[in-house]
Design an enzyme around this catalytic site. Structure first.
Site, mmCIF file in Angstrom:
data_model
loop_
_atom_site.group_PDB
_atom_site.id
_atom_site.type_symbol
_atom_site.label_atom_id
_atom_site.label_comp_id
_atom_site.label_asym_id
_atom_site.label_seq_id
_atom_site.Cartn_x
_atom_site.Cartn_y
_atom_site.Cartn_z
ATOM 1 N N ASP A 190 -34.594 23.320 -56.329
ATOM 2 C CA ASP A 190 -34.736 22.588 -55.171
ATOM 3 C C ASP A 190 -33.986 22.624 -54.046
ATOM 4 O O ASP A 190 -34.434 22.454 -52.828
ATOM 5 C CB ASP A 190 -34.936 20.808 -55.513
ATOM 6 C CG ASP A 190 -35.809 20.649 -56.583
ATOM 7 O OD1 ASP A 190 -37.232 20.879 -56.444
ATOM 8 O OD2 ASP A 190 -35.436 20.444 -57.885
ATOM 9 N N CYS B 278 -47.462 19.587 -48.449
ATOM 10 C CA CYS B 278 -47.074 20.753 -49.445
ATOM 11 C C CYS B 278 -48.053 21.314 -50.077
ATOM 12 O O CYS B 278 -47.701 22.425 -50.797
ATOM 13 C CB CYS B 278 -45.975 20.113 -50.415
ATOM 14 S SG CYS B 278 -44.511 19.380 -49.901
#
Length: 350
Positions: free
Chosen positions: A68, A31
């Protein structure tokens, strides 16, 4: 360890077996290779609030707060359930293809858990440099993803692949949730404690692994662990505000939550848990560019108090498949701060 034949330079043209290090085939890892949050927000500005013609359901959570996953309420006589949809993929975060697959799957599934949902079905997203890496390695990546999805009770129904210059893997996941009990990043309220369900430091340990080849098994297992139990505990406790901590770091995701909720957040830096070896990795300079960009993004909105540079970097560390940041108390998760009425700074570090 997977190997490949390389000419060893001897006159007889002999070949030697060298380990395949997947992290060497990518410019970033995990990430930490996300587009910086500030740049991303500029790119999508103005793309919210656009409704389709004749939608099949009501959009409950979309692009507006950078949550999210997306959530749509299905129609029904008494109000239908919410469908939760997300996608997540990234370049190799570890050299082992099987572990990379496990981590990437857990990370993609986490977005559904962070919304309070249950994953139902996933499809693979695979980019592969077919002229550089054998498909045997790709199979191991997919095997790791399949195993973790199986642990989550989530079907894997195929996927899509492309010939890419870098290896990339992840999943698009569809889940289901109670529309009246979604975990959202805009539902924070003053006076609520903040809990963190996984320790920080994944980014700096992954960066050390990429640079040196050192293997950190405890980091791998932390990343591959599902956030299912944490999400279930949050729902059982009546929590309505949560997010997962991934590429924007604890501070980045907390800033997004505070901003969306119209509150400020206070973090007790001494209460934040860190993985073994994380502070040493920061001290030795294994800090990704993504982590530094995270810190630059939140700095104008943060009162760092007496926090030193290493602490600031760890709080902004770009996590891969990190834990849930929960506005509430749940069993087994340390309380690291609280939400307070909006003040001069969105974030305050003590």
């Amino acid at each position: 360890m997977y190997t490949r034949n390389e000419t060893d330079g001897h006159q007889d043209g002999g070949a030697v077996e060298e380990p395949v290090r997947l992290t060497r085939y990518a410019h970033g890892g995990g990430c930490a290779c996300k587009i910086p949050p500030g740049e991303l927000e500029e790119a999508v500005a103005g793309l919210t609030g656009v409704s389709p013609a004749g939608p099949a359901g009501e959009l409950l959570v979309g692009l507006d707060t950078g949550d999210d996953a997306a959530a749509v309420r299905l129609p029904g006589p008494e109000g239908g359930p919410a469908v939760v949809a997300t996608a997540d993929f990234f370049t190799p975060v570890v050299d082992d293809p099987y572990h990379w697959g496990r981590i990437a799957a857990a990370n993609a599934l986490s977005d559904v858990y962070a919304m309070g949902g249950r994953p139902l079905v996933a499809v693979n997203l695979l980019g592969w440099p077919r002229g550089k890496l054998p498909f045997e390695l790709a199979r191991e990546v997919l095997r790791g993803g399949l195993e973790v999805a199986g642990q989550a009770g989530c079907h894997v129904g195929g996927g899509h692949s492309v010939d890419d210059v870098e290896p990339k893997y992840g999943m698009a996941v569809t889940g289901i949730a109670d529309p009246d009990a979604l975990l959202r990043n805009d539902a924070g309220r003053p006076g609520v404690p903040l809990s963190l369900t996984k320790p920080l430091g994944l980014g700096v340990l992954n960066n050390r692994h990429k640079a040196t080849g050192e293997f950190f098994g405890h980091a791998v297992e932390t990343m591959a662990a599902l956030n299912r139990e944490a999400a279930q505990a949050a729902l059982a406790a009546g929590v309505r505000c949560a997010t997962d901590v991934t590429g924007f770091g604890l501070l980045g995701h907390l800033y997004k939550t505070a901003r969306a909720s119209g509150v400020s957040a206070v973090v007790d830096s001494s209460a934040v848990p860190y993985l073994d070896g994380a502070r040493e990795a920061v001290r030795d300079g294994y800090v990704s560019g993504g982590t530094r960009r995270n810190l630059d993004w939140v700095a104008p909105h943060t009162d760092f108090g007496s926090a030193d540079e290493h602490t600031r970097l760890l709080l902004a560390d770009a996590q891969t498949s990190g834990g849930l940041l929960v506005a509430g108390e749940i069993p087994g998760a340390p309380v690291i701060g609280e939400l307070v009425p909006a003040g001069e700074h969105a974030l305050v570090i003590r």
